[in-house]
Design an enzyme around this catalytic site. Structure first.
Site, PDB file in Angstrom:
ATOM      1  N   ASP A 112      -1.145  -0.519  -4.444  1.00 23.59           N
ATOM      2  CA  ASP A 112      -2.591  -0.047  -3.921  1.00 23.59           C
ATOM      3  C   ASP A 112      -2.339   1.447  -3.375  1.00 23.59           C
ATOM      4  O   ASP A 112      -2.062   1.494  -2.127  1.00 23.59           O
ATOM      5  CB  ASP A 112      -3.268  -1.253  -3.120  1.00 23.59           C
ATOM      6  CG  ASP A 112      -4.513  -0.747  -2.823  1.00 23.59           C
ATOM      7  OD1 ASP A 112      -5.110   0.421  -3.547  1.00 23.59           O
ATOM      8  OD2 ASP A 112      -5.410  -1.435  -2.130  1.00 23.59           O
ATOM      9  N   ASP A 116     -11.029  -0.295  -7.494  1.00 23.49           N
ATOM     10  CA  ASP A 116     -11.133  -0.734  -6.146  1.00 23.49           C
ATOM     11  C   ASP A 116     -12.387  -0.175  -5.490  1.00 23.49           C
ATOM     12  O   ASP A 116     -13.381  -0.516  -5.581  1.00 23.49           O
ATOM     13  CB  ASP A 116      -9.946  -1.316  -5.540  1.00 23.49           C
ATOM     14  CG  ASP A 116     -10.158  -1.944  -4.126  1.00 23.49           C
ATOM     15  OD1 ASP A 116     -11.200  -2.666  -3.851  1.00 23.49           O
ATOM     16  OD2 ASP A 116      -9.391  -2.249  -3.318  1.00 23.49           O
ATOM     17  N   LYS A 147       0.697  -1.188  -0.107  1.00 25.20           N
ATOM     18  CA  LYS A 147       0.125   0.216   0.056  1.00 25.20           C
ATOM     19  C   LYS A 147       1.019   1.236   0.015  1.00 25.20           C
ATOM     20  O   LYS A 147       1.676   1.346   0.838  1.00 25.20           O
ATOM     21  CB  LYS A 147      -1.032   0.290   1.220  1.00 25.20           C
ATOM     22  CG  LYS A 147      -1.955  -1.059   1.216  1.00 25.20           C
ATOM     23  CD  LYS A 147      -3.268  -0.857   1.823  1.00 25.20           C
ATOM     24  CE  LYS A 147      -4.372  -1.983   1.919  1.00 25.20           C
ATOM     25  NZ  LYS A 147      -5.197  -1.724   0.945  1.00 25.20           N
ATOM     26  N   LYS A 205     -14.454  -7.055  -3.929  1.00 22.84           N
ATOM     27  CA  LYS A 205     -14.744  -7.687  -2.463  1.00 22.84           C
ATOM     28  C   LYS A 205     -15.970  -8.316  -2.341  1.00 22.84           C
ATOM     29  O   LYS A 205     -16.940  -7.462  -1.973  1.00 22.84           O
ATOM     30  CB  LYS A 205     -14.512  -6.411  -1.567  1.00 22.84           C
ATOM     31  CG  LYS A 205     -13.027  -5.787  -1.596  1.00 22.84           C
ATOM     32  CD  LYS A 205     -12.980  -4.510  -0.830  1.00 22.84           C
ATOM     33  CE  LYS A 205     -11.472  -4.262  -0.439  1.00 22.84           C
ATOM     34  NZ  LYS A 205     -10.756  -4.019  -1.672  1.00 22.84           N
ATOM     35  N   GLU A 209      -3.276  -0.262  -8.336  1.00 22.45           N
ATOM     36  CA  GLU A 209      -4.701  -0.328  -7.935  1.00 22.45           C
ATOM     37  C   GLU A 209      -5.284   1.042  -7.310  1.00 22.45           C
ATOM     38  O   GLU A 209      -4.473   1.685  -6.483  1.00 22.45           O
ATOM     39  CB  GLU A 209      -4.878  -1.173  -6.547  1.00 22.45           C
ATOM     40  CG  GLU A 209      -6.194  -1.762  -6.474  1.00 22.45           C
ATOM     41  CD  GLU A 209      -6.017  -3.227  -5.409  1.00 22.45           C
ATOM     42  OE1 GLU A 209      -5.105  -3.931  -5.500  1.00 22.45           O
ATOM     43  OE2 GLU A 209      -6.776  -2.791  -4.336  1.00 22.45           O
TER      44      GLU A 209
HETATM   45 MG    MG Z   1      -7.492  -1.711  -2.719  1.00 24.70          MG
END
Ligand code: MG
Length: 321
Positions: free
Chosen positions: A175, A226, A146, A250, A201
């Site tokens: 991400d 996302d 991240k 998700k 992402e």
């Molecule tokens: Mg994500």
């Protein structure tokens, strides 16, 4: 069919708070559902909301569960409104798991499951440089890191070290959790042009869909949505508006598994399934969908067991987990 219905709220503490550009997260709260049909078959489901990602809050989940009677029907389950997507997922997957329990002997013997590879989440910042080796030794070959948490210069510097250390066969995903400005996203994508990553992402906020679409045309790095596709309505809208990059799904918060199946099968999107730190119950239901619907070549983002203190479940739930 009627089902007796029970629900169990739970809390799990992260070993270390999970830091993203949305802030710091310390405790995962959710609800385990149990449905028992008239023949005594039991199915479990999990509601693992993520309100900062667009699902209902844990409070709304609890209010919804509390107002239900102790006996519910198929019609009740399929009538849960789309503004409670995590609850739709939890109830429908509990319903599916009763169904599977009922037909287990007949179905399971013939069913062949696709092999699934998992992606592991690295800690943010410099800690990633040590952690990947541990995860590599555990068998992970795809890693997600991240960004958008520290300063861009600092992160690009760590990124260079990380990409130099990672073996050739490793896949790296970045991400940004919608946390970059357009200028920062371009700086990152420029860096990525010279270093192979699997995909990048959600560089920009949801409101900047057109800019992200534009970035897909100007840089060779694959982009994934996302945050922009957290709800089923948004997933459909982004597809209709021309997104042909990756869609991170998700399952625990996108809503009805039934509608998701129909959509993925119709449009054959490049889908990567991802966890929201649910327990093994939600994970099982998510993996069922991932093995049916995800792109064969991509690891899925359910490799998250390294993030929890193992024995932190409330004790009454232990026998389920
Ligand atoms: Mg994500």
């Amino acid at each position: 069919m009627k089902y007796s219905f029970q629900f169990y709220p739970y809390q799990r503490r992260f070993k270390q708070p999970l830091k993203t550009s949305h802030g710091s997260w310390e405790i995962r709260k959710g609800v385990i559902l149990q449905l028992t049909d008239e023949l005594g078959y039991v199915g479990l489901g999990e509601i693992a909301p993520l309100s900062w990602f667009g699902s209902e809050s844990i409070k709304q989940v609890l209010n919804f569960c509390r107002q239900l009677p102790s006996e519910i029907t198929d019609a009740d389950i399929f009538a849960i409104p789309s503004d409670l997507p995590a609850s739709q997922f939890g109830f429908e997957s509990a319903w599916e798991s009763v169904y599977l329990a009922r037909f287990e002997d007949k179905n399971n013997q013939n069913k062949s499951h696709k092999r699934i590879n998992f992606s592991a989440l690295l800690p943010t910042g410099k800690a990633a440089l040590n952690e990947w080796k541990i995860l590599w030794d555990q068998g992970y070959r795809t890693f997600k890191w991240k960004i958008g948490v520290a300063s861009i210069q600092e992160e690009i510097d760590i990124f260079y070290h990380l990409t130099q250390q990672l073996p050739l066969e490793a896949n790296l995903r970045l991400d940004a959790n919608a946390g970059l400005s357009l200028a920062q996203a371009e700086e990152w994508l420029w860096v990525c042009e010279h270093t192979k990553i699997e995909f990048f992402e959600q560089p920009l906020p949801i409101t900047q869909f057109k800019q992200m679409l534009n970035l897909t045309q100007r840089y060779s790095t694959l982009l994934a949505l996302d945050e922009s596709v957290a709800s089923f309505e948004h997933l459909q809208a982004c597809y209709q508006q021309g997104w042909r990059g990756i869609f991170i799904i998700k399952p625990a918060i996108i809503g009805s598994p039934r509608l998701l199946r129909q959509f993925c099968q119709k449009y054959e999107i490049d889908a990567v399934f991802s966890s929201v730190f649910e327990t093994s119950i939600g994970k099982k239901a998510g993996l069922r969908l991932a093995s049916e619907l995800s792109n064969n070549h991509r690891a899925i983002g359910f490799g998250l067991d390294n993030w929890f203190i193992k024995d932190d479940f409330s004790s009454e739930l232990e026998h389920f987990l």
